[in-house]
Motif scaffolding. Structure first.
Motif, short mmCIF file in Angstrom:
data_model
loop_
_atom_site.label_atom_id
_atom_site.label_comp_id
_atom_site.label_asym_id
_atom_site.label_seq_id
_atom_site.Cartn_x
_atom_site.Cartn_y
_atom_site.Cartn_z
N GLY A 69 48.54 84.80 35.83
CA GLY A 69 48.40 83.34 35.91
C GLY A 69 47.33 82.94 36.89
N ALA A 70 47.31 83.62 38.05
CA ALA A 70 46.32 83.27 39.07
C ALA A 70 44.91 83.64 38.59
N LEU A 71 44.80 84.80 37.95
CA LEU A 71 43.46 85.24 37.50
C LEU A 71 42.89 84.29 36.44
N ILE A 72 43.74 83.88 35.49
CA ILE A 72 43.17 83.03 34.45
C ILE A 72 42.95 81.60 34.94
N SER A 73 43.53 81.25 36.11
CA SER A 73 43.24 79.91 36.59
C SER A 73 42.01 79.86 37.50
N VAL A 74 41.39 81.02 37.75
CA VAL A 74 40.08 80.99 38.42
C VAL A 74 39.09 80.41 37.39
N PRO A 75 38.33 79.38 37.77
CA PRO A 75 37.48 78.72 36.77
C PRO A 75 36.55 79.68 36.03
N LYS A 76 36.36 79.38 34.75
CA LYS A 76 35.53 80.21 33.87
C LYS A 76 34.12 80.35 34.43
N HIS A 77 33.64 79.29 35.07
CA HIS A 77 32.28 79.34 35.62
C HIS A 77 32.11 80.38 36.71
N GLN A 78 33.21 80.65 37.43
CA GLN A 78 33.14 81.68 38.46
C GLN A 78 32.87 83.04 37.82
N ARG A 79 33.57 83.27 36.72
CA ARG A 79 33.39 84.52 35.99
C ARG A 79 31.95 84.62 35.50
N GLU A 80 31.44 83.52 34.94
CA GLU A 80 30.09 83.55 34.39
C GLU A 80 29.03 83.72 35.47
N SER A 81 29.22 83.05 36.62
CA SER A 81 28.16 83.24 37.61
C SER A 81 28.25 84.64 38.22
N GLY A 82 29.45 85.22 38.20
CA GLY A 82 29.55 86.63 38.60
C GLY A 82 28.80 87.53 37.63
N LEU A 83 29.00 87.30 36.35
CA LEU A 83 28.29 88.10 35.35
C LEU A 83 26.78 87.89 35.45
N ALA A 84 26.39 86.63 35.74
CA ALA A 84 24.96 86.30 35.77
C ALA A 84 24.20 87.04 36.87
N ILE A 85 24.89 87.48 37.92
CA ILE A 85 24.16 88.28 38.92
C ILE A 85 24.33 89.77 38.66
N GLY A 86 24.81 90.11 37.47
CA GLY A 86 24.80 91.51 37.06
C GLY A 86 26.04 92.32 37.42
N LEU A 87 27.09 91.66 37.88
CA LEU A 87 28.31 92.40 38.21
C LEU A 87 28.91 92.99 36.93
N ASN A 88 29.46 94.20 37.04
CA ASN A 88 30.21 94.73 35.90
C ASN A 88 31.66 94.26 36.01
N ARG A 89 32.48 94.61 35.03
CA ARG A 89 33.82 94.04 34.99
C ARG A 89 34.63 94.37 36.24
N TRP A 90 34.55 95.62 36.65
CA TRP A 90 35.30 96.04 37.82
C TRP A 90 34.85 95.25 39.06
N GLN A 91 33.50 95.13 39.22
CA GLN A 91 32.98 94.40 40.39
C GLN A 91 33.36 92.92 40.33
N LEU A 92 33.36 92.37 39.12
CA LEU A 92 33.73 90.97 38.96
C LEU A 92 35.16 90.73 39.45
N TYR A 93 36.07 91.63 39.07
CA TYR A 93 37.45 91.51 39.52
C TYR A 93 37.54 91.73 41.03
N ARG A 94 36.86 92.78 41.48
CA ARG A 94 36.99 93.20 42.87
C ARG A 94 36.46 92.15 43.86
N TYR A 95 35.30 91.56 43.55
CA TYR A 95 34.66 90.68 44.54
C TYR A 95 34.84 89.20 44.27
N VAL A 96 35.10 88.84 43.02
CA VAL A 96 35.14 87.42 42.69
C VAL A 96 36.54 86.96 42.28
N LEU A 97 37.11 87.59 41.26
CA LEU A 97 38.34 87.05 40.69
C LEU A 97 39.58 87.35 41.54
#
Lengths: 246, 229
Positions: free
Chosen positions: B113-141
């Motif tokens: 529930g907490a992970l999916i309530s992190v705004p979608k834009h956060q996920r996208e700006s994480g991806l936009a700087i080249g993070l892979n899925r693991w890094q996206l979870y680890r540092y952002v989500l």
């Protein structure tokens, strides 16, 4: 002749039954600034998001530096270091300081040393006049400051192409100028190649080498920046320009 | 005051035994929580992945542990599984296992529930700087999800601790079970002993759970202040 950075060939995108982009073709050379203009819902943002793989497309090719992109998540993930993107809602990571926001990409993705990356980051922060904010958290910044940091965060990866998706659309009017100046400077002084989606016509006129005018997912015209604003080729573009006060 | 009920606590080794029972309770709760919370975080992250089969399986796991009453789970693991599968585990271990699996199930839902309530834009700006899925979870989500989910997690912890009072049903010598024995053994001499024994058990649970619940409330308030400020 300038080196071609990006080329889009016959790109088609649909979402469920909606056909959003129709047969998109264009290219952009090194150092060129392309403005994507068009009414709301014309597909500008969708198109720019296809160019770094945030949005999947069904047909056509994106060719980056002469190589067609095989659109897998892994390939896009690598390319995103070379294709920077800044969004309308800036989206700094609230859990990290300004500096850590900027360093995340260079240090974790590109494996630069923290010292080297920090030196670059501080130089970029100086350029946008926010060096003294490096240790604060995003919630302490104004919208305009956040957007400038978001630009620095994208530039810190040293991209070859920058995508700007309506970066001033959610800013206070008085913050807009500062952000636009940074983008203009980037085009003029650093000769950055960029694709800009914007509703700021003055700004587009000032920086665009070329304008792509989109409506309903079609590119209606591709015209030189100087020409487009004075003498658009299509009636639709003429109407569009007349409806915008600038 | 020779026959005042409170003396039941000081009769023989009663008080020591009660604290011993409390120790068992705390040990089971603590081990189950550590294992359950860790497993729950992993499962919660997996439940946000696009793989549908994986999500369905984890969803079934959650629903099973949520719908089946804890008492039934304890009986199931203690009486039925050993007979069917031939695994024999001591009651304390069965209890720890059941509580860990239950905690993991509930925790996975909180984390998801907490992970999916992190705004979608956060996920996208994480991806936009080249993070892979693991890094996206680890540092952002995950860091952003943690502050959202902490109050709910602490509430889960207090619930798990409270629910350990069911352990006597599978004959774990927890604090309730010891209390029951003390009451029965001293019934003749201290007819009001039951009040004092359960009174002290009440205080024990309260002292453990109340600070947690207070902490959760305070953190939730702080988070709201931050979000609005």
């Amino acid at each position: 002749m300038a080196k071609q950075i990006l080329k889009v060939e016959h790109l088609e995108k649909s979402y469920r039954e909606n056909h959003i982009l129709h047969d998109i073709n264009f290219s952009i050379d090194e150092g060129e600034v392309v403005a994507l203009l068009g009414p709301s819902g014309s597909g500008k943002s969708t198109l720019i998001r296809c160019l770094n793989g945030l949005e999947p497309y069904q047909k056509g090719n994106v060719i980056f530096n002469g190589k067609p992109v095989v659109p897998t998540e892994k390939n896009w993930q690598k390319l995103r270091q070379q294709i920077g993107m800044v969004f309308q809602s800036y989206d700094l990571f609230p859990n990290l300081t300004v500096l850590d926001n900027i360093l995340l990409g260079p240090v974790k993705v590109q494996h630069q040393s923290r010292e080297a990356a920090k030196a670059t980051a501080e130089k970029l922060l100086d350029q946008v006049g926010l060096r003294e904010y490096e240790n604060v958290y995003p919630r302490q910044l104004s919208g305009g400051q956040k957007q400038r940091i978001a630009i620095v965060r994208a530039l810190a990866l040293n991209p070859e192409l920058m995508l700007f998706d309506e970066v001033t659309a959610s800013l206070d009017p008085e913050m807009v100028r500062g952000v636009l100046n940074i983008i203009s400077k980037l085009a003029q002084d650093s000769n950055m190649t960029m694709i800009v989606v914007t509703h700021e016509m003055n700004f587009a006129q000032q920086i665009a080498d070329r304008v792509l005018f989109l409506e309903d997912g079609h590119i209606l015209e591709q015209t030189d920046g100087t020409k487009f604003f004075v003498n658009p080729q299509t009636d639709r573009a003429k109407e569009f320009l007349e409806s915008m006060d600038f | 005051m020779a026959h005042s009920g409170i003396n039941v606590l000081f009769e023989g080794r009663n008080l020591v035994r009660l604290f011993g029972g409390l120790g068992t309770t705390i040990e089971i709760a603590a081990v189950a929580l550590v294992l359950g919370l860790i497993l729950g975080i992993v499962l919660g992250v997996l439940r946000t992945f696009p793989n549908r089969l994986l999500r369905l399986l984890l969803r079934l796991y959650l629903e099973f542990f949520r719908i089946v009453p804890t008492v039934v789970l304890l009986f199931l693991f203690y009486y039925i599984l050993p007979r069917q599968l031939g695994v024999n585990m001591p009651a304390n271990e069965v209890a720890t296992l059941v509580f860990a699996l239950w905690t993991a199930a509930e925790m996975s839902d909180i984390v998801r529930g907490a992970l999916i309530s992190v705004p979608k834009h956060q996920r996208e700006s994480g991806l936009a700087i080249g993070l892979n899925r693991w890094q996206l979870y680890r540092y952002v989500l995950i860091p952003q999800a943690v502050s959202l989910e902490l109050p709910a997690t602490i509430n889960l912890v207090t619930r798990v601790i409270k629910t350990t009072s069911l352990l006597m049903l599978i004959s774990v010598m927890d604090v309730i079970n010891v209390g029951q024995q003390v009451v029965e053994a001293n019934n003749q001499k201290y007819p009001t002993g039951v009040f004092w024994v359960y009174g002290i058990i009440f205080i024990m649970y309260f002292v453990i759970d109340y600070p947690l619940s207070w902490w959760a409330k305070r953190m939730d308030k702080k988070r709201l202040e931050r979000a609005n400020g």
